[in-house]
Design a protein around this motif. Structure first.
Motif, PDB file in Angstrom:
ATOM      1  N   SER A  60      16.411 -30.970   0.665  1.00 32.17           N
ATOM      2  CA  SER A  60      15.227 -31.835   0.564  1.00 32.17           C
ATOM      3  C   SER A  60      14.637 -31.793  -0.842  1.00 32.17           C
ATOM      4  O   SER A  60      14.160 -32.802  -1.359  1.00 32.17           O
ATOM      5  CB  SER A  60      14.181 -31.412   1.594  1.00 32.17           C
ATOM      6  OG  SER A  60      14.747 -31.440   2.886  1.00 32.17           O
ATOM      7  N   PRO A  73       9.570 -33.250   3.110  1.00 30.57           N
ATOM      8  CA  PRO A  73       9.028 -31.907   3.297  1.00 30.57           C
ATOM      9  C   PRO A  73      10.116 -30.860   3.058  1.00 30.57           C
ATOM     10  O   PRO A  73      11.255 -31.042   3.465  1.00 30.57           O
ATOM     11  CB  PRO A  73       8.575 -31.884   4.754  1.00 30.57           C
ATOM     12  CG  PRO A  73       8.930 -33.182   5.355  1.00 30.57           C
ATOM     13  CD  PRO A  73       9.630 -34.019   4.357  1.00 30.57           C
ATOM     14  N   THR A  80      12.272 -30.862   8.775  1.00 32.92           N
ATOM     15  CA  THR A  80      13.498 -30.343   8.191  1.00 32.92           C
ATOM     16  C   THR A  80      14.603 -30.294   9.242  1.00 32.92           C
ATOM     17  O   THR A  80      15.736 -30.029   8.926  1.00 32.92           O
ATOM     18  CB  THR A  80      13.303 -28.948   7.539  1.00 32.92           C
ATOM     19  OG1 THR A  80      13.121 -28.005   8.581  1.00 32.92           O
ATOM     20  CG2 THR A  80      12.122 -28.927   6.617  1.00 32.92           C
ATOM     21  N   ASP A 144      18.457 -37.591   3.851  1.00 36.16           N
ATOM     22  CA  ASP A 144      18.236 -36.137   3.910  1.00 36.16           C
ATOM     23  C   ASP A 144      18.650 -35.668   5.301  1.00 36.16           C
ATOM     24  O   ASP A 144      18.360 -36.319   6.300  1.00 36.16           O
ATOM     25  CB  ASP A 144      16.749 -35.838   3.666  1.00 36.16           C
ATOM     26  CG  ASP A 144      16.491 -34.351   3.454  1.00 36.16           C
ATOM     27  OD1 ASP A 144      17.464 -33.577   3.282  1.00 36.16           O
ATOM     28  OD2 ASP A 144      15.309 -33.954   3.459  1.00 36.16           O
ATOM     29  N   THR A 145      19.344 -34.559   5.353  1.00 39.17           N
ATOM     30  CA  THR A 145      19.861 -34.086   6.640  1.00 39.17           C
ATOM     31  C   THR A 145      19.431 -32.650   6.901  1.00 39.17           C
ATOM     32  O   THR A 145      19.158 -31.902   5.968  1.00 39.17           O
ATOM     33  CB  THR A 145      21.405 -34.124   6.662  1.00 39.17           C
ATOM     34  OG1 THR A 145      21.895 -33.129   5.756  1.00 39.17           O
ATOM     35  CG2 THR A 145      21.936 -35.476   6.259  1.00 39.17           C
TER      36      THR A 145
HETATM   37 MG   LIG Z   1      15.379 -30.086   4.376  1.00 43.62          MG
END
Ligand SMILES: [Mg+2]
Ligand SMILES: Nc1nc2c(ncn2[C@@H]2O[C@H](COP(=O)(O)OP(=O)(O)OP(=O)(O)O)[C@@H](O)[C@H]2O)c(=O)[nH]1
Length: 518
Positions: A60, A73, A80, A144-145
């Motif tokens: 991230s 975040p 997340t 984003d993963t």
């Molecule tokens: Mg993350």
């Protein structure tokens, strides 16, 4: 033919596929036509780049650095554990997308970030869509993963789904519904390229995750795994643990990255060291002139004192000193010890340095620029093929799902015609690249490097490994390599190698033609 998406198509092959869809649209059922519309939309959209890697590897943080805005975040919170897609939009807006298709607008947190807690049942959430005005996103959608090494099965499966790694459900019985089938919906959500984030120790599960991704994307017919890897948190590497580094952190990171590249080869071409945290602070406005001032004060300290403070985060924040402890903590969060010490050095070398120049120096130290360049080179070169391959796979699936045999035939015929065109050679090159990059076809190292080079660069000089060379030299080289690969295909190769060699031969031939016509 003009249509809104054509200005943004990735290249000639995507253009041909778009034309095919436009031409067929009036001749197919409403359901298939709706599918084609979706394919066209996706064909005109920027390349979908997923940032993947183990839990807490700094994904991230890197996403924020790439977008140039602290919006994803980091560290803690529900988000997340979710996939978030950052795409271009004319106004900033965030939506929660639920598994049943429902959407709900999510207000930004007061600091401008996506809230870490969503206030909804996370089990029902498919993913988050963030539309941002940042120009970078016009060129690529960044996904984003959640960490692939995480123990939470639900978030792992959500990630796999979005990366296209999940097995498609069989065609179900929704005949006649106007809804898109799973295949196209998946293709819309799926990633087309990966930025793979590793940290100091490449572990077995890093390799596994990357291998799984290769296999899944290759079998999806959507082209090879287009992976670039970074060695993140380069600042935390202890230089004395790396032989030949001479005590230099960046040198140690570079050596380590090279070693990791040979472990991850041939799935990724190379591993670039990067310090995501510093890149994020420098690129997203996180680094302020107040921070620069605090660093100036630190630079004034006696060097022995400062070196002692920089031994560890604890000492740095608890040491008796004029810079308030809270300020030091903030610097630590934004730059960590390495960034602080790098900035202090820059100030000591040039006491008049402006806050802006200091930010620039930090950005240079982060290695982000090299990552950006690599992304541009590799992904820009392949975007046309990647996009077109994914679109063709969806078109094929849509035709396959059609109840009307005449319609199926019409679509298949059109695809046959398209595949015979010269621009369709890219698809074969991508396929060859996949075979070599995934290790499915074994090649001597210098040859696989050559295949990857030809397939990974948009510029003819770079493709030929002779950037900037004069045209006659490039033409001669292309012709020489074309001949070499043809004889390798006939005499020196296994059947699998030979198939790849024919494709490479033709690629060189087309390059030669291109140089002559230019
Ligand atoms: Mg993350
Ligand atoms: N020292 C240092 N810390 C970093 C770097 N990049 C990220 N971090 C820190 O590592 C922690 C995790 O970063 P994230 O970006 O949340 O990692 P992530 O991979 O997204 O984590 P998950 O989504 O939970 O898997 C944060 O505290 C970051 O500040 C870096 O380059 N250097």
């Amino acid at each position: 033919m003009t249509s809104p998406e054509q200005g943004r198509l990735a290249g000639p092959l995507s253009m041909s596929v778009a034309n095919l869809c436009h031409r067929l649209q009036p001749q197919v059922s409403a359901r298939t036509a709706a599918g084609f519309a979706e394919v066209l939309r996706r064909l005109g959209a920027p390349l979908q780049v997923a940032v993947a890697g183990r839990i807490k590897s700094g994904k991230s943080t890197l996403v924020n650095a790439l977008i140039g805005r602290r919006v994803a975040p980091t560290d803690i919170g529900e988000c997340t554990r979710l996939v978030t897609r950052f795409q271009y939009g004319t106004v900033d807006r965030v939506e929660i997308v639920f598994t049943d298709g429902r959407k709900q607008v999510l207000p930004f947190a007061s600091d401008g970030m996506i809230p870490a807690e969503l206030g909804v049942d996370i089990e029902q959430v498919s993913h988050i869509e963030a539309y941002l005005t940042n120009a970078v996103l016009q060129g690529m959608t960044v996904i984003d993963t959640p960490g692939l090494g995480s123990l939470d099965a639900a978030s792992v499966s959500r990630t796999e789904q979005l990366l296209g790694a999940a097995k498609h459900r069989k065609e179900d019985d929704e005949e006649g519904s106007d809804e898109l089938d799973d295949t196209s919906r998946n293709a819309v959500a799926g990633a087309e390229a990966v930025l793979y984030v590793v940290t100091q120790g490449v572990r077995a599960d890093d390799q596994q995750a990357l291998a799984a991704f290769t296999a899944a994307t290759a079998s999806r017919e959507a082209g090879p795994v287009n992976a670039i890897a970074v060695l993140n948190k380069a600042d935390t590497i202890a230089p004395e643990s790396v032989e030949g580094a001479g005590g230099d952190v960046w040198k140690a990171a570079t050596l380590l990255a090279e070693k990791q590249a040979s472990t991850l080869k041939p799935r990724v071409a190379d591993v670039l060291p990067v310090i995501g945290l510093i890149a994020e602070s420098a690129e997203s406005g996180g680094f302020t002139s107040a921070d620069a001032e605090a660093l100036r004060q630190l630079a004034d300290l006696d060097d022995d004192v400062l070196q002692t403070m920089l031994i560890s985060a604890d000492i740095f924040t608890s040491w008796e000193c004029d810079v308030p402890a809270g300020t030091r903590l903030r610097l630590l969060e934004k730059l960590d010890l390495f960034g602080i010490s790098h900035a202090v050095e820059a100030i000591r070398k040039e006491p008049e340095i402006t806050a802006g120049a200091l930010r620039r120096a930090l950005l240079d130290a982060s290695g982000l620029e090299a990552v950006r360049q690599r992304l541009a080179v590799v992904f820009a070169a392949r975007a046309d093929g990647i996009k077109a391959a994914a679109a063709l796979a969806s078109v094929t699936a849509l035709a396959h799902a059609s109840a009307d045999p005449a319609e199926r035939q019409r679509v298949h015929d059109a695809i046959e015609v398209l595949l015979a065109k010269p621009e369709a050679h890219q698809l074969r090159l991508l396929e060859a690249l996949t075979l070599v990059a995934s290790g499915a076809v074994d090649m001597p190292e210098d040859l696989s490097e050559e295949v990857l080079r030809v397939g990974s660069n948009a510029d003819v000089g770079a493709q030929l490994g002779k950037p900037g060379a004069p045209r006659p030299e490039l033409a001669a080289h292309a012709l020489e390599r074309a001949g070499w690969w043809r004889s390798f295909a006939s005499f020196g190769a296994t059947p699998a190698q030979s198939r790849v060699a024919h494709v490479v031969h033709r690629a060189y031939f087309l390059i030669w033609q291109q140089i002559r016509e230019a």
